[in-house]
Scaffold this motif. Structure first.
Motif, PDB file in Angstrom:
ATOM      1  N   LEU A 194       0.834  -1.206   0.000  1.00 14.60           N
ATOM      2  CA  LEU A 194       0.000   0.000   0.000  1.00 14.60           C
ATOM      3  C   LEU A 194       0.872   1.261   0.000  1.00 14.60           C
ATOM      4  N   VAL A 195       1.991   1.207   0.712  1.00 11.80           N
ATOM      5  CA  VAL A 195       2.886   2.373   0.745  1.00 11.80           C
ATOM      6  C   VAL A 195       3.409   2.670  -0.649  1.00 11.80           C
ATOM      7  N   ARG A 196       3.882   1.631  -1.342  1.00  9.08           N
ATOM      8  CA  ARG A 196       4.384   1.827  -2.707  1.00  9.08           C
ATOM      9  C   ARG A 196       3.305   2.410  -3.606  1.00  9.08           C
ATOM     10  N   ARG A 197       2.133   1.807  -3.589  1.00 10.29           N
ATOM     11  CA  ARG A 197       1.066   2.225  -4.490  1.00 10.29           C
ATOM     12  C   ARG A 197       0.493   3.589  -4.126  1.00 10.29           C
ATOM     13  N   SER A 198       0.542   3.960  -2.859  1.00  7.18           N
ATOM     14  CA  SER A 198      -0.067   5.227  -2.424  1.00  7.18           C
ATOM     15  C   SER A 198       0.863   6.418  -2.593  1.00  7.18           C
ATOM     16  N   THR A 199       2.150   6.212  -2.284  1.00 12.00           N
ATOM     17  CA  THR A 199       3.092   7.328  -2.339  1.00 12.00           C
ATOM     18  C   THR A 199       3.733   7.482  -3.713  1.00 12.00           C
ATOM     19  N   GLY A 200       3.713   6.405  -4.508  1.00 12.31           N
ATOM     20  CA  GLY A 200       4.369   6.449  -5.806  1.00 12.31           C
ATOM     21  C   GLY A 200       5.851   6.171  -5.738  1.00 12.31           C
ATOM     22  N   SER A 201       6.328   5.747  -4.566  1.00  8.43           N
ATOM     23  CA  SER A 201       7.764   5.494  -4.411  1.00  8.43           C
ATOM     24  C   SER A 201       8.002   4.315  -3.482  1.00  8.43           C
ATOM     25  N   LEU A 202       8.903   3.430  -3.875  1.00 11.61           N
ATOM     26  CA  LEU A 202       9.272   2.303  -3.021  1.00 11.61           C
ATOM     27  C   LEU A 202      10.106   2.760  -1.837  1.00 11.61           C
ATOM     28  N   VAL A 203      10.711   3.933  -1.923  1.00 14.07           N
ATOM     29  CA  VAL A 203      11.586   4.424  -0.853  1.00 14.07           C
ATOM     30  C   VAL A 203      10.823   4.532   0.461  1.00 14.07           C
ATOM     31  N   PHE A 204       9.585   4.977   0.416  1.00 15.57           N
ATOM     32  CA  PHE A 204       8.795   5.117   1.645  1.00 15.57           C
ATOM     33  C   PHE A 204       8.457   3.756   2.248  1.00 15.57           C
ATOM     34  N   ALA A 205       8.263   2.763   1.405  1.00 18.41           N
ATOM     35  CA  ALA A 205       8.061   1.401   1.903  1.00 18.41           C
ATOM     36  C   ALA A 205       9.336   0.892   2.567  1.00 18.41           C
ATOM     37  N   MET A 206      10.496   1.213   1.979  1.00 19.71           N
ATOM     38  CA  MET A 206      11.778   0.834   2.586  1.00 19.71           C
ATOM     39  C   MET A 206      11.919   1.453   3.981  1.00 19.71           C
ATOM     40  N   LEU A 207      11.562   2.733   4.091  1.00 17.52           N
ATOM     41  CA  LEU A 207      11.703   3.436   5.363  1.00 17.52           C
ATOM     42  C   LEU A 207      10.777   2.865   6.424  1.00 17.52           C
TER      43      LEU A 207
END
Length: 264
Positions: A194-207
């Motif tokens: 959901l983080v990837r799809r919502s923010t548009g960036s995998l970086v936030f999912a990593m964090l």
């Protein structure tokens, strides 16, 4: 289906087999170092030595493999950048997860953690977020989208993320804890999706992934009420239920738009 194969920077055309190959190579490297160093999973955060041997070493080896394979494929851009975002409210569960991780650390006792342990914990958790998100919700999603619709992409990538933790059963976790971990990682993996799809960036999912693991390992055995451990199954269930609902609504909206455009 979200097509990533049109990205002009790709050296290797996305195929399921290439994503799965990297997945299994990562498992081989990571767990080989684990086993060679004589890991006891339940004691990873016990001391400076255990953190170095059982966290920093295998995760660093995995990072070398991850960076090498994704670079060879040329998949960094589609792995890190989501072209089509979900609505902002899909970030509700990730935000709750972040708050739980922070609260979990605020109520813990860190007097047993030395400066060197802090360094090892920070490095290992940063690399965990980089490795596991790039493998499962980065390059694996790129590969799976070459063949499956988005529900299949979520289901398969998240199931493989869960299965990645299966060897812990043989490394000191125990039967009950291993089964609970498998179920929890599927739901938590859904939240990272959901983080990837919502923010548009995998970086936030990593964090978020790194923060969650940091919260778990730094407070292991040092809190009278490990709120993250207690609430993880609840979060996992919520994540596993929420994602297919969101994807079904997205698919319905896409179908409606397609009909509208064809009529127009």
């Amino acid at each position: 289906m979200l097509q990533e194969s049109l990205d002009t920077g790709l050296r290797v055309r996305p195929r399921v087999r290439w994503g799965v190959l990297t997945y299994f190579l990562y498992i081989a490297v990571f767990y080989a170092i684990f086993v060679l160093n004589g890991v006891d999973y339940m004691r990873i955060a016990e001391s400076e030595r255990t953190l170095l041997l059982w966290a920093v070493a295998p995760i660093s080896g995995g990072a070398v493999l991850t960076i090498t394979m994704v670079t060879l494929y040329g998949w960094w851009h589609p792995s890190l950048v989501e072209k089509r975002r979900l609505s902002g409210w899909a970030m509700s569960l990730p935000i709750i997860m972040m708050v739980i991780a922070v609260v979990n650390m605020l109520i813990a006792d860190f007097t047993h953690i030395t400066p060197l342990m802090w360094l090892y914990l920070i490095v290992s958790c940063i690399l965990v977020g980089l490795n596991e998100e790039t493998i499962h919700r980065g390059q694996l999603i790129v590969a799976l989208r070459s063949r499956f619709g988005e529900t299949g992409v979520w289901l398969l990538s998240t199931a493989m993320f869960s299965a990645f933790h299966l060897p812990n059963f043989f490394l000191g976790v125990g039967v009950g804890a291993a089964l609970l971990q498998l179920m929890s990682t599927f739901g938590l993996g859904s939240i990272f999706y959901l983080v990837r799809r919502s923010t548009g960036s995998l970086v936030f999912a990593m964090l978020l992934h790194g923060l969650w693991d940091f919260s778990i390992f730094t407070t292991n055995g040092s809190s009278s009420f490990p709120i993250a451990g207690v609430l993880a199954p609840v979060l996992a269930i919520a994540g596993a239920i929420t994602v297919p609902i969101i994807l079904r609504r997205e698919r319905g909206r896409d179908n409606a738009q397609s009909v509208s455009q064809s009529v127009g």
